[in-house]
Design a protein around this motif. Structure first.
Motif, PDB file in Angstrom:
ATOM      1  N   SER A  28      74.619  23.252  39.522  1.00  0.00           N
ATOM      2  CA  SER A  28      73.990  23.565  40.808  1.00  0.00           C
ATOM      3  C   SER A  28      72.484  23.601  40.652  1.00  0.00           C
ATOM      4  O   SER A  28      71.939  23.427  39.552  1.00  0.00           O
ATOM      5  CB  SER A  28      74.460  24.916  41.359  1.00  0.00           C
ATOM      6  OG  SER A  28      73.787  25.969  40.711  1.00  0.00           O
ATOM      7  N   HIS A  29      71.797  23.850  41.751  1.00  0.00           N
ATOM      8  CA  HIS A  29      70.368  24.134  41.759  1.00  0.00           C
ATOM      9  C   HIS A  29      70.145  25.506  41.107  1.00  0.00           C
ATOM     10  O   HIS A  29      71.054  26.337  41.098  1.00  0.00           O
ATOM     11  CB  HIS A  29      69.872  24.156  43.210  1.00  0.00           C
ATOM     12  CG  HIS A  29      68.390  24.064  43.359  1.00  0.00           C
ATOM     13  ND1 HIS A  29      67.718  22.865  43.328  1.00  0.00           N
ATOM     14  CD2 HIS A  29      67.445  25.016  43.542  1.00  0.00           C
ATOM     15  CE1 HIS A  29      66.433  23.083  43.486  1.00  0.00           C
ATOM     16  NE2 HIS A  29      66.233  24.381  43.620  1.00  0.00           N
ATOM     17  N   ALA A  32      71.607  29.482  42.115  1.00  0.00           N
ATOM     18  CA  ALA A  32      72.767  29.433  43.001  1.00  0.00           C
ATOM     19  C   ALA A  32      73.898  30.320  42.498  1.00  0.00           C
ATOM     20  O   ALA A  32      74.829  30.612  43.236  1.00  0.00           O
ATOM     21  CB  ALA A  32      73.263  28.000  43.162  1.00  0.00           C
ATOM     22  N   LYS A  34      75.360  30.057  38.943  1.00  0.00           N
ATOM     23  CA  LYS A  34      76.262  29.436  37.970  1.00  0.00           C
ATOM     24  C   LYS A  34      76.720  30.403  36.887  1.00  0.00           C
ATOM     25  O   LYS A  34      77.905  30.518  36.592  1.00  0.00           O
ATOM     26  CB  LYS A  34      75.583  28.228  37.303  1.00  0.00           C
ATOM     27  CG  LYS A  34      75.410  27.029  38.178  1.00  0.00           C
ATOM     28  CD  LYS A  34      74.812  25.871  37.421  1.00  0.00           C
ATOM     29  CE  LYS A  34      73.596  26.238  36.629  1.00  0.00           C
ATOM     30  NZ  LYS A  34      72.517  26.793  37.449  1.00  0.00           N
ATOM     31  N   GLY A  99      70.397  24.798  35.559  1.00  0.00           N
ATOM     32  CA  GLY A  99      70.201  24.234  36.889  1.00  0.00           C
ATOM     33  C   GLY A  99      68.798  23.687  37.094  1.00  0.00           C
ATOM     34  O   GLY A  99      68.587  22.819  37.927  1.00  0.00           O
ATOM     35  N   MET A 119      80.653  22.544  41.769  1.00  0.00           N
ATOM     36  CA  MET A 119      79.292  22.586  42.293  1.00  0.00           C
ATOM     37  C   MET A 119      79.114  23.805  43.172  1.00  0.00           C
ATOM     38  O   MET A 119      79.875  24.015  44.115  1.00  0.00           O
ATOM     39  CB  MET A 119      79.003  21.323  43.098  1.00  0.00           C
ATOM     40  CG  MET A 119      77.625  21.306  43.741  1.00  0.00           C
ATOM     41  SD  MET A 119      76.296  21.090  42.541  1.00  0.00           S
ATOM     42  CE  MET A 119      76.410  19.315  42.284  1.00  0.00           C
ATOM     43  N   LEU A 121      76.965  25.923  45.912  1.00  0.00           N
ATOM     44  CA  LEU A 121      75.941  25.862  46.942  1.00  0.00           C
ATOM     45  C   LEU A 121      75.595  27.285  47.358  1.00  0.00           C
ATOM     46  O   LEU A 121      76.489  28.114  47.562  1.00  0.00           O
ATOM     47  CB  LEU A 121      76.424  25.085  48.164  1.00  0.00           C
ATOM     48  CG  LEU A 121      76.786  23.614  47.990  1.00  0.00           C
ATOM     49  CD1 LEU A 121      77.127  22.999  49.346  1.00  0.00           C
ATOM     50  CD2 LEU A 121      75.683  22.839  47.321  1.00  0.00           C
ATOM     51  N   LEU A 127      72.331  22.301  50.396  1.00  0.00           N
ATOM     52  CA  LEU A 127      72.013  21.264  49.425  1.00  0.00           C
ATOM     53  C   LEU A 127      70.520  21.288  49.107  1.00  0.00           C
ATOM     54  O   LEU A 127      69.685  21.035  49.968  1.00  0.00           O
ATOM     55  CB  LEU A 127      72.404  19.887  49.962  1.00  0.00           C
ATOM     56  CG  LEU A 127      73.900  19.571  49.969  1.00  0.00           C
ATOM     57  CD1 LEU A 127      74.180  18.311  50.754  1.00  0.00           C
ATOM     58  CD2 LEU A 127      74.413  19.410  48.539  1.00  0.00           C
ATOM     59  N   GLN A 130      67.868  19.581  43.344  1.00  0.00           N
ATOM     60  CA  GLN A 130      68.613  19.383  42.113  1.00  0.00           C
ATOM     61  C   GLN A 130      70.101  19.230  42.389  1.00  0.00           C
ATOM     62  O   GLN A 130      70.791  18.492  41.688  1.00  0.00           O
ATOM     63  CB  GLN A 130      68.360  20.550  41.144  1.00  0.00           C
ATOM     64  CG  GLN A 130      69.006  20.396  39.775  1.00  0.00           C
ATOM     65  CD  GLN A 130      68.406  19.260  38.955  1.00  0.00           C
ATOM     66  OE1 GLN A 130      67.479  18.583  39.390  1.00  0.00           O
ATOM     67  NE2 GLN A 130      68.947  19.036  37.773  1.00  0.00           N
ATOM     68  N   THR A 131      70.598  19.903  43.419  1.00  0.00           N
ATOM     69  CA  THR A 131      71.998  19.745  43.802  1.00  0.00           C
ATOM     70  C   THR A 131      72.280  18.300  44.179  1.00  0.00           C
ATOM     71  O   THR A 131      73.298  17.725  43.796  1.00  0.00           O
ATOM     72  CB  THR A 131      72.336  20.665  44.985  1.00  0.00           C
ATOM     73  OG1 THR A 131      71.783  21.951  44.762  1.00  0.00           O
ATOM     74  CG2 THR A 131      73.834  20.789  45.161  1.00  0.00           C
ATOM     75  N   THR A 147      83.655  22.123  45.466  1.00  0.00           N
ATOM     76  CA  THR A 147      82.478  22.834  45.960  1.00  0.00           C
ATOM     77  C   THR A 147      82.817  24.290  46.242  1.00  0.00           C
ATOM     78  O   THR A 147      83.789  24.578  46.945  1.00  0.00           O
ATOM     79  CB  THR A 147      81.931  22.167  47.233  1.00  0.00           C
ATOM     80  OG1 THR A 147      81.567  20.813  46.931  1.00  0.00           O
ATOM     81  CG2 THR A 147      80.717  22.900  47.761  1.00  0.00           C
TER      82      THR A 147
END
Length: 537
Positions: A28-29, A32, A34, A99, A119, A121, A127, A130-131, A147
């Motif tokens: 992910s970005h 977010a 992770k 990320g 992924m 979000l 979005l 980086q995503t 997702t």
């Protein structure tokens, strides 16, 4: 039992064990969630008793997968981490990835070792840049994506808007399997679209333990939640009617994504995700080698190295090479061949990895990630195999660097430690190490995708290799590969351009600006320069 029947039984065992494996990355970005989700998944699998917190606040633990000091102080993932654990009869190989765009090279290499991806979000941001890049990489590699829309316990955007964004911006059809009841910031539960029931969660102190769940029938939910339940049911039905009905074939061909809603920091919706991975995520499949041949799962042992890491155990300063098993049975102590060098490699010290924690590993099967200890002879992209014929899997990418800095030891008396540290950082891919005729081997040039890589390199040189460094930034903003080494003098003769040699022998032409590059090509049309996108080793 005859030899042939024994061999057949072993092949059957390999296939059965491979079917138990789920190997996936969490991507992910930045920010977010992770690492928080990684902890929550491990918590629900009952392999840890209490989840940590990403931001390292006073009195709270750091996450299991973020083991580097810089990760814990900054609250971000700087390097990928592997966690292997059992969930019921399934063996989970989970890879938590950085990320931040500056560490995207590490993330992309990890994606070569997985069969699917989760992924995340952010419910408020949707979005992010980086995503988008990571979705593109997954699509390019044909990696199915699940997702998980995270942070629904905080104010955010509407669920339909977030799903529409998946379709409009990346062409990926959302297929919701759960749907939030209540707006972001006021989650009252999720609608389980498979059963039609409401799942309601109970808060726990700091989200450190598994959140108890309560299941209500549609009739009970309607009576209890009223308009919130009705709205959730109508929105989910609308999305399903517009092409969002679940279709496993579209998931496997990476044109659609199952969507779940939750809040990882509170452990809401995490069990749903873990169960979905067990039920739906792809099992290991045969891999294609550099000759285009398919390596069957029950062929003799083979694997490829996708990451090298030192400093995981400060007490021993050992180096661990992470390898994805592609075929056959791995047995500790076996002697394998490194396809890159043709030399044997003894696997006496092999470990199962859980973040920074490690335990001796005796056997592994296709899909597993193994940690080969004291693996100084291994490099990222190496293929390991037993028996003939030899096998070699495609190399892993080097990305075009955009930032350059000369590295010099702060203490000339620690030159030996300096050389060792530079060599190690280059082997791990923390930075690309370049050499120049102008400066000599005593002043290598670090090349990076993003400037934060320089911070990591400097920190590790000081803390792990006891050799603090000075970094002098170079004013280059354009880079190409020099295809014909005899043309080096054309480039390497001015103040606004030079040629540096990478450790793999590639010669990189660096220019202060794109205009300098264009002027040189105009003056020397015979000059052959190639773009650096993603090169196999």
């Amino acid at each position: 039992m005859t030899a042939s029947s024994t061999a057949q039984a072993q092949r059957t065992d390999v296939i059965a064990e491979a079917r138990r494996r789920r190997t996936f990355a969490v991507i992910s970005h930045p920010d977010a969630g992770k690492s928080t989700l990684t902890e929550a998944l491990a918590l629900h699998a009952h392999v840890i008793s209490e989840a940590g917190a990403v931001h390292g606040k006073a009195g709270r633990r750091g996450v299991t997968s973020d083991w580097m000091e810089m990760e814990r102080t900054r609250g971000i993932s700087i390097t990928s981490a592997a966690l292997q654990f059992a969930y019921g009869d399934t063996v989970i190989n989970l890879l938590d990835t950085p990320g931040h765009a500056d560490f995207s090279e590490d993330t992309y290499r990890v994606l070569s070792a997985v069969d699917s991806a989760v992924m995340l979000l952010d419910a408020a941001k949707g979005l992010e840049p980086q995503t988008l890049k990571l979705f593109d990489v997954c699509r390019y590699r044909g990696i199915p994506v699940i997702t998980f829309i995270n942070k629904w316990d905080r104010p955010g955007r509407e669920a339909l808007e977030l799903c529409d964004e998946l379709t409009e911006r990346i062409g990926l059809q959302p297929m919701p399997l759960t749907w939030p009841v209540g707006v972001a910031g006021h989650l009252r539960g999720v609608l389980d679209l498979t059963s039609g029931d409401l799942i309601r969660y109970q808060h726990t102190a700091g989200g450190a333990t598994i959140a108890p769940e309560e299941r209500l029938t549609p009739q009970q939910a309607a009576a209890d939640l009223g308009d919130d339940w009705t709205q959730a049911a109508e929105e989910a039905e609308l999305l399903q009617a517009s092409g969002g009905e679940f279709d496993v074939a579209r998931f496997f061909d990476a044109t659609a994504t199952p969507v779940l809603f939750g809040a990882a920091v509170r452990n809401f919706g995490v069990r749903h995700l873990l169960d979905l991975l067990v039920e739906l995520a792809p099992r290991p499949t045969p891999r294609t080698d550099t000759d285009g041949a398919t390596r069957a799962l029950d062929a003799p042992f083979s694997a490829f190295v996708f990451k090298v890491q030192t400093g995981m155990d400060p007490a021993h300063r050992d180096q661990v090479a992470f390898a994805r098993v592609c075929s056959g049975v791995f047995e500790r102590g076996m002697v394998v061949t490194n396809a890159s060098t043709g030399k044997p490699f003894a696997t006496k010290y092999v470990q199962q990895v859980f973040g920074q924690q490690r335990a001796t590993l005796d056997t592994a099967y296709p899909g597993d990630v193994i940690g080969l200890v004291n693996a100084t002879a291994l490099r990222v992209g190496d293929t390991l195999y037993t028996d003939k014929p030899p096998v070699r899997f495609p190399g892993l990418p080097n990305f075009a660097p955009a930032h350059f800095a000369v590295a010099r030891p702060a203490d000339l008396g620690r030159a030996k430690q300096f050389r060792k540290g530079v060599e190690q950082l280059g082997a791990e891919g923390v930075v690309q190490v370049l050499r120049s005729d102008r400066r000599g081997d005593a002043a290598p040039v670090f090349a990076a995708v993003g400037p934060m890589q320089f911070e990591v390199a400097a920190h590790r040189m000081e803390t792990e290799f006891t050799s603090p460094i000075h970094l002098e930034r170079l004013p280059y903003n354009a880079v190409r590969r020099l295809a014909d080494t005899s043309q080096r003098p054309i480039v390497d003769n001015g103040r606004r351009s030079e040629v540096l040699t990478r450790v793999d022998g590639a010669e990189l032409a660096l220019f202060a600006e794109e205009m300098d590059l264009r002027l040189l090509l105009r003056a020397h049309p015979e000059l052959v320069l190639e773009s650096l996108v993603a090169e196999g080793n």
